[in-house]
Design an enzyme around this catalytic site. Structure first.
Site, PDB file in Angstrom:
ATOM      1  N   LYS A  15      -3.407  10.224  18.699  1.00  0.00           N
ATOM      2  CA  LYS A  15      -4.038   8.938  18.406  1.00  0.00           C
ATOM      3  C   LYS A  15      -4.517   8.282  19.701  1.00  0.00           C
ATOM      4  O   LYS A  15      -5.604   7.724  19.763  1.00  0.00           O
ATOM      5  CB  LYS A  15      -3.051   8.028  17.658  1.00  0.00           C
ATOM      6  CG  LYS A  15      -2.789   8.507  16.236  1.00  0.00           C
ATOM      7  CD  LYS A  15      -1.589   7.864  15.566  1.00  0.00           C
ATOM      8  CE  LYS A  15      -1.262   8.610  14.270  1.00  0.00           C
ATOM      9  NZ  LYS A  15      -0.063   8.127  13.587  1.00  0.00           N
TER      10      LYS A  15
ATOM     11  N   ASP B  52      -3.061   1.485   8.985  1.00  0.00           N
ATOM     12  CA  ASP B  52      -2.502   2.636   8.266  1.00  0.00           C
ATOM     13  C   ASP B  52      -2.572   2.423   6.746  1.00  0.00           C
ATOM     14  O   ASP B  52      -2.324   3.355   5.981  1.00  0.00           O
ATOM     15  CB  ASP B  52      -1.021   2.835   8.656  1.00  0.00           C
ATOM     16  CG  ASP B  52      -0.821   4.062   9.547  1.00  0.00           C
ATOM     17  OD1 ASP B  52      -1.733   4.910   9.583  1.00  0.00           O
ATOM     18  OD2 ASP B  52       0.241   4.168  10.185  1.00  0.00           O
TER      19      ASP B  52
ATOM     20  N   GLN C  15       4.798   4.055  13.872  1.00  0.00           N
ATOM     21  CA  GLN C  15       4.877   5.492  13.601  1.00  0.00           C
ATOM     22  C   GLN C  15       6.145   5.809  12.801  1.00  0.00           C
ATOM     23  O   GLN C  15       7.238   5.418  13.200  1.00  0.00           O
ATOM     24  CB  GLN C  15       4.875   6.253  14.949  1.00  0.00           C
ATOM     25  CG  GLN C  15       4.826   7.749  14.819  1.00  0.00           C
ATOM     26  CD  GLN C  15       3.518   8.261  14.205  1.00  0.00           C
ATOM     27  OE1 GLN C  15       2.430   7.800  14.536  1.00  0.00           O
ATOM     28  NE2 GLN C  15       3.633   9.209  13.284  1.00  0.00           N
TER      29      GLN C  15
END
Ligand code: NAD
Length: 280
Positions: free
Chosen positions: A51, A118, A95
């Site tokens: 990322k 997300d 995460q």
């Protein structure tokens, strides 16, 4: 049989985004992503690095918060709240998986829906199910883009998803429904799985079991999307689909590596740029 090359499609998406970000910069807008990682899960480290590399390539500012395994929920939430209030940050990502004792759902719902790149905040999950503009979670979003890139018809087709996780299977149900597919979702308690998968025009495997989908489970000319990322004892990456044999039957298939994985990262970048533009 055609391979849907996620790596190449992701490269094109990143390259288009790079141009868009340059234009945004001329208007004084600089997209910025903040990534929080707690503990040092090996696979998460690889994902986070991918990322950050993508951000660097595109020109998105990137901030990483690496927290100790012993971080408390209060500490994590107070960092998320601080980032929510920071006007220079457009996207926030926590995460997963989080270490035991930390509740990812609480973390996700604390991220401002406007910065939830997300797409895991319940507001965005709800909007997706209502087919409203929202942040779509990146893996399902990438799968739709892969199908569209090959002009694969979704409307009226029978899509079968194996896996009902909150991050892949469930949001993918909504994405495919929004495109007018007839959707069946299978999971670990499904009976006669092979009978169901054999009726799929579009079959998506998101299970986490190497080579789980075998050729006898697949209809001739089906489109097969392999979300799985499994590491073999020799350190090789394999998907949830027995690629060698299933590819002989499929009309389209995604490889692992080089399929859904790079698309997930590319769609995250799309979401960060969208968040920055929403702020204009
Ligand atoms: P998960 O473990 O949360 O869910 C797995 C799902 O598979 C569950 O819903 C379970 O019911 C189902 N399942 C398990 N055994 C089954 C069986 N025998 N028959 C039918 N269904 C069964 O997993 P997840 O987070 O959705 O991830 C799935 C896989 O996709 C993993 O390999 C993960 O690493 C990978 N993944 C890849 C990406 C990407 O970008 N390519 C993104 C997310 C996850």
């Amino acid at each position: 049989m055609q391979i849907i090359d996620g790596k190449e499609l992701a490269r094109i998406i990143r390259s288009n985004l790079k141009e868009e970000v340059e234009q945004l910069k001329e208007k004084g807008i600089q997209p910025k992503l903040a990534v929080i990682m707690v503990g040092d899960d090996k696979a998460s480290k690889v994902y986070v690095r991918n990322k950050s590399k993508a951000c660097e390539e595109i020109g998105i500012l990137y901030e990483e918060y690496l927290l100790e395994e012993t971080t408390t929920m209060d500490e994590l939430l107070s960092l998320i709240n601080k980032l929510n209030e920071d006007e220079t940050i457009n996207g926030i990502l926590v995460q997963s998986p989080l270490p035991k004792g930390l509740d990812a759902n609480v973390a996700f719902r604390t991220i401002s829906p406007k910065k939830d790149v997300d797409g895991f905040n319940p507001i965005n999950v709800g909007k997706l199910s209502l087919n409203q503009d929202c942040f779509v979670s990146c893996t399902p979003y990438g799968i739709i883009k892969m199908l569209e890139s090959k002009n694969i018809e979704i409307e009226g087709k029978h899509a079968v998803i194996i896996g009902r996780s909150n991050i892949v299977g469930k949001p993918l149900i909504q994405c495919l429904l929004n495109k007018n597919a007839t959707v069946t979702v299978c999971h670990s308690k499904t009976q006669n799985l092979g009978e169901i998968t054999k009726t799929a025009d579009i079959l998506v495997a998101a299970i986490g079991k190497p080579k789980f989908v075998t050729e006898d489970m697949v209809k001739d000319n089906a489109v097969v999307i392999d979300v799985g990322i499994n590491r073999t004892d020799e350190g090789k990456l394999v998907g949830d689909v027995d690629f060698e044999n299933v590819s002989k039957k499929a009309s389209y298939i995604t490889p692992v590596p080089g399929g859904v994985g790079p698309m997930t990262v590319a769609m995250l970048m799309v979401n960060v740029v969208k968040a920055a533009k929403n702020n204009m």
